[in-house]
Motif scaffolding. Structure first.
Motif, PDB file in Angstrom:
ATOM      1  N   SER A   1       0.861  -1.183   0.000  1.00  0.00           N
ATOM      2  CA  SER A   1       0.000   0.000   0.000  1.00  0.00           C
ATOM      3  C   SER A   1       0.895   1.230   0.000  1.00  0.00           C
ATOM      4  CB  SER A   1      -0.925   0.004   1.215  1.00  0.00           C
ATOM      5  OG  SER A   1      -1.712  -1.174   1.254  1.00  0.00           O
ATOM      6  N   ILE A   2       0.383   2.315  -0.586  1.00  0.00           N
ATOM      7  CA  ILE A   2       1.189   3.524  -0.722  1.00  0.00           C
ATOM      8  C   ILE A   2       0.408   4.731  -0.232  1.00  0.00           C
ATOM      9  CG2 ILE A   2       2.326   5.086  -2.373  1.00  0.00           C
ATOM     10  CD1 ILE A   2       2.962   2.731  -4.121  1.00  0.00           C
ATOM     11  N   GLY A   3       1.091   5.556   0.569  1.00  0.00           N
ATOM     12  CA  GLY A   3       0.551   6.849   0.983  1.00  0.00           C
ATOM     13  C   GLY A   3       1.353   7.959   0.350  1.00  0.00           C
ATOM     14  N   ILE A   4       0.660   9.003  -0.146  1.00  0.00           N
ATOM     15  CA  ILE A   4       1.324  10.041  -0.945  1.00  0.00           C
ATOM     16  C   ILE A   4       1.039  11.420  -0.359  1.00  0.00           C
ATOM     17  CG2 ILE A   4       1.583  11.031  -3.254  1.00  0.00           C
ATOM     18  CD1 ILE A   4       0.365   8.389  -4.330  1.00  0.00           C
TER      19      ILE A   4
ATOM     20  N   MET B   1       0.535   9.274   7.279  1.00  0.00           N
ATOM     21  CA  MET B   1      -0.904   9.218   7.569  1.00  0.00           C
ATOM     22  C   MET B   1      -1.678   8.709   6.357  1.00  0.00           C
ATOM     23  SD  MET B   1      -1.849  12.468   9.999  1.00  0.00           S
ATOM     24  CE  MET B   1      -0.984  13.734   9.080  1.00  0.00           C
ATOM     25  N   ALA B   2      -1.258   9.106   5.173  1.00  0.00           N
ATOM     26  CA  ALA B   2      -1.922   8.618   3.962  1.00  0.00           C
ATOM     27  C   ALA B   2      -1.729   7.116   3.805  1.00  0.00           C
ATOM     28  CB  ALA B   2      -1.378   9.355   2.742  1.00  0.00           C
ATOM     29  N   LEU B   3      -0.545   6.606   4.177  1.00  0.00           N
ATOM     30  CA  LEU B   3      -0.297   5.168   4.118  1.00  0.00           C
ATOM     31  C   LEU B   3      -1.199   4.430   5.112  1.00  0.00           C
ATOM     32  CD1 LEU B   3       1.266   2.674   3.210  1.00  0.00           C
ATOM     33  CD2 LEU B   3       3.038   3.254   4.890  1.00  0.00           C
ATOM     34  N   SER B   4      -1.335   4.972   6.301  1.00  0.00           N
ATOM     35  CA  SER B   4      -2.222   4.341   7.291  1.00  0.00           C
ATOM     36  C   SER B   4      -3.653   4.266   6.751  1.00  0.00           C
ATOM     37  CB  SER B   4      -2.187   5.130   8.601  1.00  0.00           C
ATOM     38  OG  SER B   4      -0.889   5.135   9.147  1.00  0.00           O
ATOM     39  N   ARG B   5      -4.083   5.305   6.080  1.00  0.00           N
ATOM     40  CA  ARG B   5      -5.424   5.313   5.488  1.00  0.00           C
ATOM     41  C   ARG B   5      -5.538   4.242   4.401  1.00  0.00           C
ATOM     42  NH1 ARG B   5      -9.366   9.196   4.353  1.00  0.00           N
ATOM     43  NH2 ARG B   5     -11.045   8.211   3.174  1.00  0.00           N
ATOM     44  N   ALA B   6      -4.510   4.118   3.556  1.00  0.00           N
ATOM     45  CA  ALA B   6      -4.535   3.122   2.483  1.00  0.00           C
ATOM     46  C   ALA B   6      -4.595   1.709   3.055  1.00  0.00           C
ATOM     47  CB  ALA B   6      -3.315   3.287   1.589  1.00  0.00           C
TER      48      ALA B   6
END
Length: 745
Positions: free
Chosen positions: A429-432, A451-456
């Motif tokens: 998974s990738i957060g950007i 934080m975006a990675l945690s969401r993904a």
């Protein structure tokens, strides 16, 4: 110094032995002159002649005294001998050097005679057994002087002898006590020859190598003769200046690293310490050559490790942050955008748990290689932690460029890996986060990408997610929970609530499960589903577990003796390694018998297949504590777990109990679990019982125990104590209690 003699005709007053002058150590004795009446000379001439002679003798005496005083000031021993080897003059230092025979020194005495006396007195150990031969050799050297030589006296002193002949055949001898010098030379030779540090002596002016020790020969690979043909510059690889030259201070010179070439052509790093000295009479410099090649390599490795990941060799977070800072400075001038992509491997822990850490390490190296080959050379790549990587994308022309890169990375990672005979397939998974919109400094960009990675990972694994402003708000809320939770732990605000465990055969409460509750001063009662994940992520779960265990044991110790308390354990508590002592301390402080404590674990713990976990479980059971498997039937259920450890109880997960009466598949599973438990001789407890129909079905199938809202929700200790007192008073089975009209029966 030759004696001064005046030629006279013999007279009655100038007979041999009566009037002749002679020289001795203490000075001159002038001859007494008698004037004899001469014929055909008048008395005035005679008186004038006598006065002239006396004046000449007095002047000679004064000259002799001045000479004696002058040579006494010389620090070396000096002796004057005539052509026959007889003493004429010597100074105090000479007498001090040969103090054993100094009493024999007098003008006119032969030196060979004083030598014989010295031999007899033992002053010349070299002459023992060959006295006359030694004296002959000594006289030969004295009358035919060449190079200086050394003489060792009986008291161990070493005397350097240097002699020269005079024009009349006499001898001038110089004696220097070099004992201290020889001792220093011996110490130097001992320090030099046997020193494990390579050492070289170089001529100060022409840089020739004068001497090397064994360590230098062994370390460099040159023979001593080969060293003798070299200069120090020939050993230096790149440096043109000399280690002892220049305007640098001693500290600056020793702190410098020099490179030398060994005989085999290899290069070594050196710290060189230099000291000037005199070697064999020549100005020279001593070099101690400390090989620091391995130290320099270690320093380089440490410097590399400080900025790189040891497993993959990729830059680490610190290096990534520095690189990102530099790029952000450039983009502030150019207005270009930068994207930070955090890539996390999905379910990497499962690979470690099932295939081992060696395979997990190879997988991470494989992922690093694939990511590197997918990126451009100018796109920085770093490893952040166990299963997370980061990429900085530059040269972005449009948002689609970021999406295309994210998809390429996900595709590259998803291809199968062949590792030690295993075909491993993983996802990521990738957060950007994109600068400058999502942050204009490295720390904020990295935090937002995380934080975006945690969401993904939370929403849909295997895809990518861009940072949104709301994510920061959720992160702030999570940090607030962590801060408040730490304060709650410190002030012991957390407390156990208890849900009764009911025996279905007679409806009696046999125990209660302790469930943690957090009464927040501002938000009221906070759900465990909200703060337990934070506690597990931050490691606070260990402190929470220990605190709830102590409180539950203290409460249960005041319950009736036949009622147990059940406490849930997190897998993280086993990893700390002190769980056994925590349980023992709680039992000791509360006085609760171990048989009344029931510890509940989940199947996730047994997935680790850890010998430490099993050892801890067996030790707890040996204390008398009961062990239950909680939430059986969910996740990674395996009958092998029941064989690996003798559980006292199996708890059927509420997902199988809810709607049980209308679901034939659930009925089949629950029926099988009850049958399995009866066969193994363990208690079966059904969780989440909420209806009379579910209760009747479970009782009919032989389930021994149940809990759920049908009987009671979780209650504080005071209310549970009241229910237990009511039960102790002899209330009949079926007495209403708990939620409204729900009853135990």
């Amino acid at each position: 110094m030759p004696q001064v003699r005046l030629k006279k005709k013999k007279t009655a007053r100038n007979r041999p032995g009566t009037g002749s002058g002679r020289m001795h150590r203490c000075g001159w004795t002038a001859p007494r002159l008698a004037s004899k009446p001469r014929r055909r000379a008048n008395a005035a001439e005679v008186v004038a002649g006598e006065r002239a002679v006396e004046a000449a003798l007095e002047e000679a005496r004064r000259s002799h005294e001045r000479l004696r005083e002058a040579i006494d000031l010389i620090p070396q021993g000096i002796v004057f001998l005539d052509a026959d080897g007889r003493y004429i003059l010597w100074n105090k230092r000479y007498a001090e050097i040969y103090k054993a025979t100094a009493d024999q020194f007098r003008a006119g005495a032969r030196i060979q005679d004083t030598m014989r006396i010295g031999i007899a007195r033992g002053d010349y150990p070299e002459a023992i057994g060959r006295e006359e031969e030694w004296i002959a050799e000594r006289l030969q050297r004295m009358f035919n002087p060449g190079h200086s030589h050394e003489q060792v006296l009986a008291d161990g002193r070493c005397i350097q002898i240097e002699e020269r002949t005079t024009s009349d055949g006499g001898i001038i001898g110089l004696r220097v006590d070099i004992t201290e010098l020889k001792q220093r030379e011996a110490s130097f030779r001992l320090m030099f020859d046997s020193n494990p540090v390579p050492m070289i002596v170089c001529e100060l002016n022409d840089e020739r190598i004068l001497a090397v020790n064994d360590a230098a020969v062994e370390h460099y690979g040159y023979s001593p003769s080969e060293f003798a043909s070299l200069t120090i510059r020939r050993l230096q690889a790149f440096d043109t200046e000399l280690p002892w030259s220049g305007d640098q201070t001693h500290e600056e010179r020793t702190a410098r690293t020099w490179k030398h070439v060994k005989a085999d052509g290899s290069l070594i790093d050196l710290a060189i310490y230099s000291r000037q000295l005199t070697y064999n009479g020549e100005p020279a410099v001593l070099l101690a050559l400390m090989d620091i090649t391995e130290r320099k390599r270690a320093e380089m490795r440490l410097a590399f490790m400080a900025h790189h990941d040891g497993l993959t060799g990729l830059p680490n977070r610190n290096s990534l942050r520095k690189r990102l800072d530099d790029l952000l400075i450039q983009t502030r001038r150019t207005g270009e955008k930068i994207a930070v992509l955090f890539l996390g491997i999905d379910n990497f822990k499962a690979v470690n748990d099932t295939l081992g850490h060696a395979v997990g390490d190879k997988l991470l190296r494989g992922v690093a290689r694939r990511l590197r080959s997918t990126l451009r050379e100018e796109d920085p790549l770093a490893r952040l932690n166990s299963d997370e990587f980061a990429v900085i994308q530059t040269g972005i022309k449009r948002p689609e460029d970021i999406v295309l890169l994210a998809k390429r990375l996900l595709h590259a990672v998803a291809e199968p890996y062949l590792l030690q005979g295993h075909s491993v397939v993983i996802g990521a998974s990738i957060g950007i986060a994109v600068a400058p919109g999502d942050g204009d400094d490295s720390e904020k960009l990295l935090m937002n990408a995380d934080m975006a990675l945690s969401r993904a990972k939370k929403d849909t694994r295997g895809t990518f997610s861009f940072f949104e402003v709301g994510m920061d708000a959720r992160a702030q809320a999570r940090r607030k929970i962590e801060t408040d939770l730490r304060a709650a732990l410190q002030h012991e605000v957390l407390r156990p609530y208890y849900q009764p465990l009911v025996r279905l055969a007679d409806g009696r409460i046999t125990g209660s499960e302790a469930l943690v509750r957090w009464p927040h001063p501002e938000r009221g009662m906070i759900s465990p589903a909200e703060f337990i994940p934070v506690a597990e992520d931050t490691g606070l779960i260990n402190a929470i577990g220990a605190q709830i265990l102590r409180s539950a044991c203290m409460d249960a110790a005041r319950w009736p003796d036949d009622v147990r308390v059940a406490v849930n354990l997190s897998p993280l508590q086993f990893r700390v390694g002190n769980l056994l002592s925590v349980v023992m301390d709680a039992l000791k402080q509360s006085g609760l018998p171990p048989r009344r404590l029931e510890l509940e674990i989940t199947e996730t713990l047994l997935l680790e297949k850890s010998s430490q976990v099993l050892a801890t479980l067996h030790a707890l059971r040996a204390l008398g504590v009961r062990i239950s498997m909680d939430d059986f039937g969910t996740g990674y259920s395996s009958l092998s777990y029941l064989r690996s450890f003798p559980f006292d109880k199996i708890k059927i997960d509420q997902s199988f109990v809810r709607g049980l009466c209308d679901n034939r598949e659930s009925q089949a599973i629950v029926r099988a679990i009850i049958s399995l438990g009866n066969g193994l001789g363990v208690t079966i407890t059904a969780e989440g019982v909420e209806s009379e129909a579910e209760l009747s079905w479970l009782r009919a199938e032989g389930c021994q125990e149940a809990q759920g809202f049908l009987f009671s929700h979780a209650r504080p200790n005071a209310e549970i104590t009241g229910l237990l007192e009511l039960q102790q008073s002899g209330a009949s089975v079926g007495t209403p209690f708990a939620m409204g009209s729900a009853r135990v029966a």
